[in-house]
Enzyme design. Structure first.
Site, PDB file in Angstrom:
ATOM      1  N   ASP A  55       5.329  -7.023   0.632  1.00 15.15           N
ATOM      2  CA  ASP A  55       5.088  -5.581   0.759  1.00 15.15           C
ATOM      3  C   ASP A  55       4.634  -5.350   2.204  1.00 15.15           C
ATOM      4  OD1 ASP A  55       3.861  -3.069   0.801  1.00 15.15           O
ATOM      5  OD2 ASP A  55       2.739  -3.308  -1.039  1.00 15.15           O
ATOM      6  N   LYS A  62       8.939   0.147   0.280  1.00 18.90           N
ATOM      7  CA  LYS A  62       8.351   1.486   0.247  1.00 18.90           C
ATOM      8  C   LYS A  62       9.020   2.227   1.383  1.00 18.90           C
ATOM      9  CE  LYS A  62       3.918  -0.182  -1.337  1.00 18.90           C
ATOM     10  NZ  LYS A  62       2.458  -0.252  -1.179  1.00 18.90           N
ATOM     11  N   ASP A  73      -0.063  -8.399  -7.683  1.00 16.02           N
ATOM     12  CA  ASP A  73      -0.075  -7.959  -6.286  1.00 16.02           C
ATOM     13  C   ASP A  73      -1.448  -8.270  -5.703  1.00 16.02           C
ATOM     14  OD1 ASP A  73       0.182  -6.766  -3.833  1.00 16.02           O
ATOM     15  OD2 ASP A  73       0.537  -4.736  -4.593  1.00 16.02           O
ATOM     16  N   GLY A 108       5.434   2.175  -4.155  1.00 15.60           N
ATOM     17  CA  GLY A 108       4.819   3.488  -3.939  1.00 15.60           C
ATOM     18  C   GLY A 108       3.519   3.314  -3.192  1.00 15.60           C
ATOM     19  N   GLU A 114       3.211 -10.489  -5.463  1.00 19.31           N
ATOM     20  CA  GLU A 114       3.390  -9.637  -4.286  1.00 19.31           C
ATOM     21  C   GLU A 114       2.311  -9.916  -3.240  1.00 19.31           C
ATOM     22  OE1 GLU A 114       4.020  -5.601  -5.569  1.00 19.31           O
ATOM     23  OE2 GLU A 114       3.421  -4.763  -3.634  1.00 19.31           O
ATOM     24  N   LYS A 171       2.155  -4.348 -13.334  1.00 18.36           N
ATOM     25  CA  LYS A 171       1.747  -5.043 -12.107  1.00 18.36           C
ATOM     26  C   LYS A 171       0.223  -5.057 -12.050  1.00 18.36           C
ATOM     27  CE  LYS A 171       1.804  -3.564  -7.290  1.00 18.36           C
ATOM     28  NZ  LYS A 171       2.636  -2.978  -6.217  1.00 18.36           N
ATOM     29  N   SER A 201       1.103   0.126 -11.677  1.00 18.23           N
ATOM     30  CA  SER A 201       0.269  -0.752 -10.873  1.00 18.23           C
ATOM     31  C   SER A 201      -1.172  -0.572 -11.348  1.00 18.23           C
ATOM     32  CB  SER A 201       0.436  -0.334  -9.406  1.00 18.23           C
ATOM     33  OG  SER A 201      -0.343  -1.095  -8.552  1.00 18.23           O
ATOM     34  N   LYS A 209      -3.201  -5.943 -10.071  1.00 20.27           N
ATOM     35  CA  LYS A 209      -3.797  -6.241  -8.777  1.00 20.27           C
ATOM     36  C   LYS A 209      -4.691  -7.460  -8.961  1.00 20.27           C
ATOM     37  CE  LYS A 209      -2.281  -2.740  -6.277  1.00 20.27           C
ATOM     38  NZ  LYS A 209      -1.507  -2.954  -5.040  1.00 20.27           N
TER      39      LYS A 209
HETATM   40  O1  OSB Z   1       0.189  -2.614  -2.605  1.00 22.03           O
HETATM   41  O2  OSB Z   1       1.717  -1.635  -3.694  1.00 22.03           O
HETATM   42  C1  OSB Z   1       0.617  -1.604  -3.125  1.00 22.03           C
HETATM   43  C2  OSB Z   1      -0.856   1.897  -3.594  1.00 22.03           C
HETATM   44  C3  OSB Z   1      -1.521   2.062  -2.391  1.00 22.03           C
HETATM   45  C4  OSB Z   1      -1.512   1.030  -1.472  1.00 22.03           C
HETATM   46  C5  OSB Z   1      -0.842  -0.151  -1.744  1.00 22.03           C
HETATM   47  C6  OSB Z   1      -0.165  -0.326  -2.949  1.00 22.03           C
HETATM   48  C7  OSB Z   1      -0.187   0.707  -3.895  1.00 22.03           C
HETATM   49  C8  OSB Z   1       0.451   0.561  -5.211  1.00 22.03           C
HETATM   50  C9  OSB Z   1       1.406   1.636  -5.720  1.00 22.03           C
HETATM   51  O3  OSB Z   1       0.277  -0.433  -5.886  1.00 22.03           O
HETATM   52  C10 OSB Z   1       0.943   2.577  -6.760  1.00 22.03           C
HETATM   53  C11 OSB Z   1       1.809   3.820  -6.852  1.00 22.03           C
HETATM   54  O4  OSB Z   1       2.129   4.456  -5.814  1.00 22.03           O
HETATM   55  O5  OSB Z   1       2.186   4.223  -7.973  1.00 22.03           O
HETATM   56 MG    MG Z   2       1.710  -4.087  -2.766  1.00 16.51          MG
END
Ligand code: OSB
Ligand code: MG
Length: 382
Positions: free
Chosen positions: A244, A268, A194, A296, A219, A166, A140, A168
């Site tokens: 999510d 998650k 995401d 995660g 996402e 992924k 991510s 953001k």
């Molecule tokens: O939106 O998936 C999410 C981490 C903290 C809060 C929200 C998200 C995330 C991540 C996961 O994108 C990253 C990881 O745990 O490796």
């Molecule tokens: Mg997410």
């Protein structure tokens, strides 16, 4: 050889988990991270460890580290202890009386799962019914200053073996960066975005413009609790929507699929209330043929242990979000911790119990607060 020994100790802790870099997403910048750890010990010395990894702030979901700790110490752990049960599914039922607060329920339940694994001499993977020896993972990638920086990070991650990238995104950081990364990586790399709830339906044209990049999913484009709005958006875009934030229980997943608000599920385990809830979601997605993957939330290795065990179930058929601890934190609460293998997978432990040795010395060094609910030991901090 199921050991009948009773519990002799139960405690909850808030532990500092220093991030190597701030995590930048559509909900803002996360630069401080604490986590809630639950620890159980039985009379034979078997240990259970669980984590309730809410973020420090309420910008991802309503729960925070502080609210999670309050619910764990005042309700979830006392209810579990009073039930007298040591059976993790029974504990999940006991905790289901608590509304919401999935992170708190998940942290307590996970401690009972890993305790049960230790008591029965089994791995967490076997206990939850996982089968794969290793789990394919993706990365991510935070929002960066420049498109070039994101392209550079994405290139490095693919070279390191990650099976999926992924990105953001947020308004103003979407079509251009996705195009640049798609051009740089080529059409074969699995790519997804995401938005962490940063858009509204008024942005539907921008989100539809992402259709041309052959994304595995988008996402959580819309509000954290915007299920019907996602169903409207899904009718206007070709790319599968993945949810999510909006999926906080098995019932939410049911509703989202019935509404066609998503065609891909990020589960998650801590967000949905724990391992038992995750097993229900896995069965549902398998039955409906919906792509499912393990998300995660920058857990320590204590939380990741459960994620790895669950992600090894056949129903999890899309790479997990599981950036290695060495990339996230100055140190992990388990050592040795999990690592990325060059083929883009992480091995699932087969040792009995949690599967990773917990570093109680590091927890002690980084301890912010501890409450002992059962047994002797350090008094609750003031
Ligand atoms: O939106 O998936 C999410 C981490 C903290 C809060 C929200 C998200 C995330 C991540 C996961 O994108 C990253 C990881 O745990 O490796
Ligand atoms: Mg997410």
């Amino acid at each position: 050889m199921n050991d009948r020994a009773p519990l002799v100790r139960a405690e909850a802790m808030i532990v500092r988990l220093p991030l190597l870099q701030p995590f930048v997403t559509g909900f803002g910048v996360t630069d401080s991270r604490h986590t809630v750890v639950v620890h159980l010990v039985d009379e034979s010395g078997n240990e259970g460890w669980g984590e309730g990894p809410a973020l420090d702030h309420p910008f991802y979901l309503p729960e925070t580290t502080a609210t999670t700790y309050a619910v764990v110490t005042e309700y979830a752990l006392p209810l579990a202890l009073r039930s007298g049960s040591l059976e993790p599914r029974e504990i999940a039922t006991v905790l289901s009386r608590i509304r919401g607060n999935g992170f708190a329920r998940a942290g307590v339940e996970a401690a009972y799962w890993s305790l049960e694994a230790a008591r029965s001499g089994r791995s967490l993977r076997d206990l939850v019914g996982g089968t794969r020896p290793a789990v394919p993972v993706g990365e991510s990638i935070s929002i960066t200053e420049t498109v070039e920086q994101t392209v550079e990070v994405a290139r490095e991650r693919v070279a390191a073996g990650y099976r999926r990238i992924k990105l953001k995104i947020q308004p103003g950081w979407d079509v251009e960066v996705v195009r640049a990364v798609r051009d740089a990586l080529g059409g074969d790399v699995m790519l997804q975005t995401d938005a962490n709830a940063a858009y509204t339906l008024a942005d539907a044209d921008t989100l539809a413009a992402l259709d041309e990049f052959d994304l595995a999913c988008i996402e959580q484009p819309l509000g954290w609790d915007a299920l019907p709005e996602h169903a409207v958006l899904q009718r206007r875009i070709r790319t599968p929507i993945c949810l999510d934030e909006s999926l906080r229980s098995p019932a939410d997943v049911h509703r989202a699929l019935d509404l066609d608000a998503c065609r891909n599920v990020n589960c998650k385990p801590a967000r949905v209330g724990g391992i038992t809830a995750t097993l229900q979601i896995a069965a549902l997605c398998e039955q409906r043929g919906v792509p499912l993957w393990c998300g995660g939330i920058m857990e320590s290795g204590i939380g990741r242990a459960g994620n790895l065990a669950l992600a090894s179930l056949p129903a999890f058929n899309h790479p997990a979000d599981m950036s290695p601890a060495a990339e996230l934190f100055a140190w992990d609460l388990v050592d040795p911790t999990y690592e990325l293998d060059p083929d883009g997978t992480i091995r699932v432990p087969t040792d009995p119990g949690l599967g990773f040795p917990v570093r109680e010395d590091r927890i002690a060094e980084q301890l912010v607060r501890r409450d002992v609910l059962l047994g002797d030991g350090p008094q609750p901090s003031p």
